[in-house]
Design a protein around this motif. Structure first.
Motif, PDB file in Angstrom:
ATOM      1  N   ARG A  69      65.592 -13.484  82.091  1.00 43.92           N
ATOM      2  CA  ARG A  69      66.766 -14.396  82.974  1.00 43.92           C
ATOM      3  C   ARG A  69      67.580 -14.830  81.715  1.00 43.92           C
ATOM      4  O   ARG A  69      67.139 -14.693  80.644  1.00 43.92           O
ATOM      5  CB  ARG A  69      65.959 -15.545  83.280  1.00 43.92           C
ATOM      6  CG  ARG A  69      65.480 -16.730  82.605  1.00 43.92           C
ATOM      7  CD  ARG A  69      64.825 -17.825  83.134  1.00 43.92           C
ATOM      8  NE  ARG A  69      64.269 -18.798  82.073  1.00 43.92           N
ATOM      9  CZ  ARG A  69      65.072 -19.718  81.810  1.00 43.92           C
ATOM     10  NH1 ARG A  69      66.237 -20.034  82.241  1.00 43.92           N
ATOM     11  NH2 ARG A  69      64.510 -20.822  80.921  1.00 43.92           N
ATOM     12  N   VAL A  70      68.637 -15.268  82.117  1.00 43.02           N
ATOM     13  CA  VAL A  70      69.764 -15.667  81.478  1.00 43.02           C
ATOM     14  C   VAL A  70      69.404 -17.392  80.771  1.00 43.02           C
ATOM     15  O   VAL A  70      69.517 -18.143  81.896  1.00 43.02           O
ATOM     16  CB  VAL A  70      71.187 -15.651  81.839  1.00 43.02           C
ATOM     17  CG1 VAL A  70      72.336 -16.171  80.796  1.00 43.02           C
ATOM     18  CG2 VAL A  70      71.606 -14.350  81.854  1.00 43.02           C
ATOM     19  N   LEU A  71      69.053 -17.329  79.634  1.00 37.36           N
ATOM     20  CA  LEU A  71      68.832 -18.703  79.210  1.00 37.36           C
ATOM     21  C   LEU A  71      70.230 -19.609  78.786  1.00 37.36           C
ATOM     22  O   LEU A  71      70.379 -20.603  79.423  1.00 37.36           O
ATOM     23  CB  LEU A  71      67.817 -18.785  78.076  1.00 37.36           C
ATOM     24  CG  LEU A  71      67.383 -20.162  77.542  1.00 37.36           C
ATOM     25  CD1 LEU A  71      66.713 -20.822  78.489  1.00 37.36           C
ATOM     26  CD2 LEU A  71      66.596 -20.085  76.141  1.00 37.36           C
ATOM     27  N   VAL A  72      71.059 -18.844  78.205  1.00 37.42           N
ATOM     28  CA  VAL A  72      72.450 -19.433  77.713  1.00 37.42           C
ATOM     29  C   VAL A  72      73.306 -18.475  78.037  1.00 37.42           C
ATOM     30  O   VAL A  72      73.285 -17.326  77.448  1.00 37.42           O
ATOM     31  CB  VAL A  72      72.484 -19.988  76.126  1.00 37.42           C
ATOM     32  CG1 VAL A  72      73.761 -20.871  76.151  1.00 37.42           C
ATOM     33  CG2 VAL A  72      71.294 -21.097  76.085  1.00 37.42           C
ATOM     34  N   ALA A  73      74.483 -18.637  78.601  1.00 37.17           N
ATOM     35  CA  ALA A  73      75.516 -17.565  78.771  1.00 37.17           C
ATOM     36  C   ALA A  73      76.536 -18.067  77.969  1.00 37.17           C
ATOM     37  O   ALA A  73      76.729 -19.165  77.474  1.00 37.17           O
ATOM     38  CB  ALA A  73      76.139 -17.374  80.184  1.00 37.17           C
ATOM     39  N   GLY A  74      77.652 -16.890  77.432  1.00 40.39           N
ATOM     40  CA  GLY A  74      78.620 -17.181  76.737  1.00 40.39           C
ATOM     41  C   GLY A  74      78.390 -17.512  75.302  1.00 40.39           C
ATOM     42  O   GLY A  74      79.106 -18.621  74.987  1.00 40.39           O
TER      43      GLY A  74
ATOM     44  N   GLN B 231      78.839 -16.121  72.482  1.00 38.66           N
ATOM     45  CA  GLN B 231      79.633 -15.301  71.392  1.00 38.66           C
ATOM     46  C   GLN B 231      80.736 -16.436  70.676  1.00 38.66           C
ATOM     47  O   GLN B 231      81.083 -17.595  71.495  1.00 38.66           O
ATOM     48  CB  GLN B 231      80.660 -14.451  72.036  1.00 38.66           C
ATOM     49  CG  GLN B 231      81.772 -14.735  73.156  1.00 38.66           C
ATOM     50  CD  GLN B 231      81.230 -15.109  74.696  1.00 38.66           C
ATOM     51  OE1 GLN B 231      79.696 -14.509  74.755  1.00 38.66           O
ATOM     52  NE2 GLN B 231      81.895 -15.417  75.763  1.00 38.66           N
ATOM     53  N   ASP B 232      80.850 -16.267  69.500  1.00 41.15           N
ATOM     54  CA  ASP B 232      81.676 -17.284  68.676  1.00 41.15           C
ATOM     55  C   ASP B 232      82.916 -17.337  69.050  1.00 41.15           C
ATOM     56  O   ASP B 232      83.824 -18.031  68.584  1.00 41.15           O
ATOM     57  CB  ASP B 232      81.410 -16.912  67.278  1.00 41.15           C
ATOM     58  CG  ASP B 232      79.948 -17.074  66.749  1.00 41.15           C
ATOM     59  OD1 ASP B 232      79.227 -17.855  67.616  1.00 41.15           O
ATOM     60  OD2 ASP B 232      79.351 -16.411  65.863  1.00 41.15           O
ATOM     61  N   THR B 233      83.706 -15.934  69.279  1.00 41.15           N
ATOM     62  CA  THR B 233      85.009 -15.500  69.586  1.00 41.15           C
ATOM     63  C   THR B 233      85.215 -15.432  71.050  1.00 41.15           C
ATOM     64  O   THR B 233      84.772 -14.267  71.388  1.00 41.15           O
ATOM     65  CB  THR B 233      85.577 -14.659  68.617  1.00 41.15           C
ATOM     66  OG1 THR B 233      85.225 -14.994  67.316  1.00 41.15           O
ATOM     67  CG2 THR B 233      87.052 -14.536  68.703  1.00 41.15           C
ATOM     68  N   ALA B 234      86.048 -16.097  71.680  1.00 42.85           N
ATOM     69  CA  ALA B 234      86.198 -15.703  73.309  1.00 42.85           C
ATOM     70  C   ALA B 234      87.336 -14.625  73.141  1.00 42.85           C
ATOM     71  O   ALA B 234      88.061 -14.403  71.977  1.00 42.85           O
ATOM     72  CB  ALA B 234      86.859 -16.816  74.145  1.00 42.85           C
ATOM     73  N   GLY B 235      87.292 -13.831  74.204  1.00 43.89           N
ATOM     74  CA  GLY B 235      88.168 -12.760  74.443  1.00 43.89           C
ATOM     75  C   GLY B 235      87.899 -11.357  73.539  1.00 43.89           C
ATOM     76  O   GLY B 235      88.830 -10.441  73.566  1.00 43.89           O
ATOM     77  N   ALA B 236      86.805 -11.185  72.958  1.00 40.32           N
ATOM     78  CA  ALA B 236      86.630 -10.014  72.397  1.00 40.32           C
ATOM     79  C   ALA B 236      86.315  -8.830  73.119  1.00 40.32           C
ATOM     80  O   ALA B 236      86.045  -8.948  74.275  1.00 40.32           O
ATOM     81  CB  ALA B 236      85.135  -9.971  71.296  1.00 40.32           C
TER      82      ALA B 236
ATOM     83  N   GLU C  45      80.983 -10.346  76.480  1.00 40.07           N
ATOM     84  CA  GLU C  45      80.446 -11.661  76.491  1.00 40.07           C
ATOM     85  C   GLU C  45      79.227 -11.412  76.486  1.00 40.07           C
ATOM     86  O   GLU C  45      78.422 -10.775  76.907  1.00 40.07           O
ATOM     87  CB  GLU C  45      81.136 -12.475  77.652  1.00 40.07           C
ATOM     88  CG  GLU C  45      82.700 -12.776  77.793  1.00 40.07           C
ATOM     89  CD  GLU C  45      83.201 -13.597  78.894  1.00 40.07           C
ATOM     90  OE1 GLU C  45      82.014 -14.095  79.635  1.00 40.07           O
ATOM     91  OE2 GLU C  45      84.072 -14.050  79.018  1.00 40.07           O
ATOM     92  N   PHE C  46      78.557 -12.256  75.530  1.00 42.53           N
ATOM     93  CA  PHE C  46      76.967 -12.165  75.177  1.00 42.53           C
ATOM     94  C   PHE C  46      76.216 -13.505  75.926  1.00 42.53           C
ATOM     95  O   PHE C  46      76.687 -14.619  76.064  1.00 42.53           O
ATOM     96  CB  PHE C  46      76.764 -12.020  73.895  1.00 42.53           C
ATOM     97  CG  PHE C  46      77.082 -10.759  73.262  1.00 42.53           C
ATOM     98  CD1 PHE C  46      76.712  -9.658  73.384  1.00 42.53           C
ATOM     99  CD2 PHE C  46      78.554 -10.836  72.556  1.00 42.53           C
ATOM    100  CE1 PHE C  46      77.080  -8.608  72.907  1.00 42.53           C
ATOM    101  CE2 PHE C  46      78.834  -9.651  72.022  1.00 42.53           C
ATOM    102  CZ  PHE C  46      78.444  -8.416  72.083  1.00 42.53           C
ATOM    103  N   ALA C  47      75.004 -13.207  76.482  1.00 41.67           N
ATOM    104  CA  ALA C  47      74.032 -14.169  76.804  1.00 41.67           C
ATOM    105  C   ALA C  47      72.766 -14.091  76.069  1.00 41.67           C
ATOM    106  O   ALA C  47      72.295 -12.980  75.366  1.00 41.67           O
ATOM    107  CB  ALA C  47      73.639 -14.094  78.241  1.00 41.67           C
ATOM    108  N   LEU C  48      72.062 -15.220  76.092  1.00 40.06           N
ATOM    109  CA  LEU C  48      70.835 -15.139  75.460  1.00 40.06           C
ATOM    110  C   LEU C  48      69.623 -14.787  76.572  1.00 40.06           C
ATOM    111  O   LEU C  48      69.570 -15.942  77.514  1.00 40.06           O
ATOM    112  CB  LEU C  48      70.441 -16.422  74.796  1.00 40.06           C
ATOM    113  CG  LEU C  48      69.154 -16.584  73.847  1.00 40.06           C
ATOM    114  CD1 LEU C  48      69.405 -15.773  72.547  1.00 40.06           C
ATOM    115  CD2 LEU C  48      68.994 -18.065  73.454  1.00 40.06           C
ATOM    116  N   LEU C  49      69.062 -13.786  76.395  1.00 42.82           N
ATOM    117  CA  LEU C  49      68.103 -13.349  77.653  1.00 42.82           C
ATOM    118  C   LEU C  49      66.515 -13.637  76.921  1.00 42.82           C
ATOM    119  O   LEU C  49      66.219 -13.419  75.872  1.00 42.82           O
ATOM    120  CB  LEU C  49      68.110 -11.748  77.923  1.00 42.82           C
ATOM    121  CG  LEU C  49      69.554 -11.427  78.224  1.00 42.82           C
ATOM    122  CD1 LEU C  49      69.596  -9.829  78.632  1.00 42.82           C
ATOM    123  CD2 LEU C  49      70.352 -12.153  79.335  1.00 42.82           C
ATOM    124  N   VAL C  50      65.775 -14.390  77.994  1.00 44.12           N
ATOM    125  CA  VAL C  50      64.215 -14.586  77.591  1.00 44.12           C
ATOM    126  C   VAL C  50      63.614 -14.179  78.987  1.00 44.12           C
ATOM    127  O   VAL C  50      64.045 -13.954  79.918  1.00 44.12           O
ATOM    128  CB  VAL C  50      64.214 -16.104  77.258  1.00 44.12           C
ATOM    129  CG1 VAL C  50      65.080 -16.365  76.067  1.00 44.12           C
ATOM    130  CG2 VAL C  50      64.609 -16.942  78.467  1.00 44.12           C
TER     131      VAL C  50
END
Length: 400
Positions: A179-184, A186-191, A105-110
Motif C-alpha cells: 500500500r502507498v504510505l506516503v505519496a509525492g 520526491q524532493d523536486t516536482a516536475g522531474a 513521481e515517487f511514493a513510499l510503499l509498505v
C-alpha cells in the motif's frame, strides 16, 4: 544512421503465422520502464519480458531472444542512468528506435499495517534515492538505504519481507500486495525520465512519428580521469560541439563512459560534422543512430509566438491566468531550490569542519573541479558560472 527495413512480423509469407514481437524492459513488473514501454505502438500485441538489469535486457536483444529493449537513460534531477549507459557501451551495435519521456513521481510503499515509525530500511533504484534523499533525511533519518536494480525489485523485496519500505511509483504497489504510505515524496516536482527503445542496428522499425532530430553516441573514454576532464572541457568549448550534450558515468574500473546527444539527424551537415569531430577525438565512440526525440508541448513563449497572428479576445483573457499559474510553479521550484541549497551549504560546512579538525585544508580543488564539470555537463556554459557561485557560497563567501 540505422536503415529501416521492412517489418517481417507484420508481413508474414503465405501460410506463415506472424509471431508476436518480444520486447524486454528493466523489470520486474511495475517499473516506470514498463510503463514507458506500454506507451509505444510496438508494444501493441507484443510479449513484454522483464529483465533484471539493463545489461541483461540488451543481451536478450543481441542474442535474438527479444526484438527490442526499453531502458531508462537520463533523469532531469539525477542525471544519466549509469547502468544503462555502461550496458549500451558494452553491447555490440545497439541502435535506438524511439525515445519516450515520462514524468516521474515517487511514493513510499509498505506492507499493509506498517507505520512510518516502524520503518528501518528503505530500498529503491539509486536514481530514485537521489530524487527522494531530502524527504528521507527529514522524515526517516535513521532508516538505512538499500539500493536495488529497479524500484519494482525494491517493492518485491518489501513484499517478501526483506526490507520495510520501497521508493517506487504508486502504481507499483498493486503488483506486490503493498500500500502507498506516503505519496509525492520526491524532493523536486516536475522531474522526468528519458527512455530509449533499443534494438540491433538494422532491426525492423515502425514508421517514424516525425523525422529524426537527435543522434546519440556512446563509448568508453581512455586515459586517467584528470586527462579526461581536460579533454571534455576542451570539447565543450569547441564551436561545433556547443549544442552537443556530453554526459559521463564511471565505468567501474576507474575510467569513464561517455553518452553524447547531438541535435539533428546524422544526415544533416552540422550534425555529421559534430559526430565526426567527436569520433575523431574519441575513437572509442560509436553511434546509436538518429531518431525522433520524444514529442512534448512547446514552452509558453513558443506557444505565444505561434498564436500571435491569430489571437482572439478569449486568448487575451486566458493568457494572464496561464502566466499566473506558471509563476506559481516557478515560485514552488524556487522554494525547493532554496531548501536544497541550504542543505548543501550546511553539508559542505560540515565537511570543512571535519577536514580542518584533522589538520587539513578546508578546500579540495579536485572536488571543486568535478562539481564545475558536472554543472557544465547538465546546464551548458551557464552551469559553470552557477557552480562557481555555489562553491563561493559554500566556502563561506556569498557571491557578488
Amino acid at each position: 544512421m540505422r536503415t529501416p527495413v521492412q517489418d517481417t512480423h507484420s508481413r508474414p509469407g503465405p501460410g506463415r503465422v506472424p509471431r508476436p514481437r518480444r520486447l524486454t524492459y528493466l523489470g520486474p513488473k511495475g517499473t516506470f520502464t514498463e510503463r514507458a514501454l506500454r506507451t509505444v505502438p510496438e508494444a501493441d500485441g507484443s510479449r513484454l519480458l522483464p529483465a533484471a538489469t539493463a545489461a541483461r535486457a540488451l543481451e536478450l536483444v543481441h542474442r535474438g531472444d527479444a526484438d527490442a529493449a526499453m531502458l531508462p537513460v537520463h533523469n532531469t534531477v539525477a542525471g544519466p542512468v549509469g547502468d544503462t549507459v555502461r550496458a549500451l557501451a558494452e553491447t555490440p551495435a545497439p541502435g535506438v528506435l524511439r525515445e519516450v519521456v515520462l514524468p516521474v513521481e515517487f511514493a513510499l510503499l509498505v506492507r499493509p499495517g506498517t507505520p512510518l515509525a516502524a520503518i528501518r530500511t528503505v530500498s529503491g533504484h539509486p536514481h530514485a534515492g537521489a530524487q527522494v534523499g531530502g524527504w528521507l533525511a527529514a522524515r526517516l533519518p535513521r532508516a538505512r538505504w538499500l539500493p536495488a536494480s529497479s524500484n519494482a525489485e525494491a517493492a518485491r523485496r518489501v513484499g517478501d519481507g526483506a526490507c520495510d519500505a520501497a521508493v517506487a511509483g504508486d502504481f507499483t504497489a498493486a503488483h506486490y500486495g503493498l500500500r502507498v504510505l506516503v505519496a509525492g515524496i520526491q524532493d523536486t516536482a516536475g522531474a522526468a525520465t528519458r527512455f530509449l527503445l533499443c534494438a540491433r542496428s538494422g532491426a525492423p522499425a515502425g514508421p517514424p512519428v516525425r523525422p529524426a532530430d537527435r543522434t546519440s553516441l556512446v563509448g568508453r573514454l581512455p586515459g586517467p580521469p584528470d586527462d579526461l576532464e581536460a579533454l571534455l572541457d576542451d570539447l565543450r568549448r569547441h564551436p561545433l560541439l556547443r549544442p552537443v550534450s556530453l554526459h559521463t558515468v564511471p565505468d567501474g574500473c576507474g575510467g569513464k563512459v561517455l553518452f553524447a546527444d547531438c541535435p539533428g539527424s546524422a544526415e544533416q551537415p552540422a550534425t555529421a560534422r559534430a559526430v565526426g569531430l567527436l569520433r575523431l577525438r574519441l575513437p572509442g565512440l560509436r553511434s546509436l543512430g538518429s531518431y525522433a526525440s520524444a514529442p512534448s508541448a512547446p514552452p509558453p513563449y513558443e506557444r505565444s509566438l505561434t498564436t500571435m497572428h491569430s489571437r482572439t479576445t478569449t486568448d487575451e483573457e486566458t493568457e494572464p491566468r496561464d502566466i499566473a499559474r506558471l509563476r506559481e510553479r516557478i515560485d514552488d521550484l524556487d522554494r525547493s531550490l532554496i531548501g536544497a541549497l541550504k542543505q548543501r551549504l550546511e553539508t559542505s560546512r560540515e565537511i570543512q569542519r571535519i577536514r580542518t579538525g584533522g589538520g587539513g585544508s578546508p578546500l579540495d580543488s579536485g572536488r571543486e573541479r568535478s562539481v564545475r564539470s558536472r554543472y557544465a555537463e547538465e546546464l551548458g556554459e551557464g552551469g559553470a558560472g552557477l557552480a562557481e557561485a555555489l562553491l563561493e557560497m559554500c566556502r563561506g563567501r556569498s557571491p557578488r
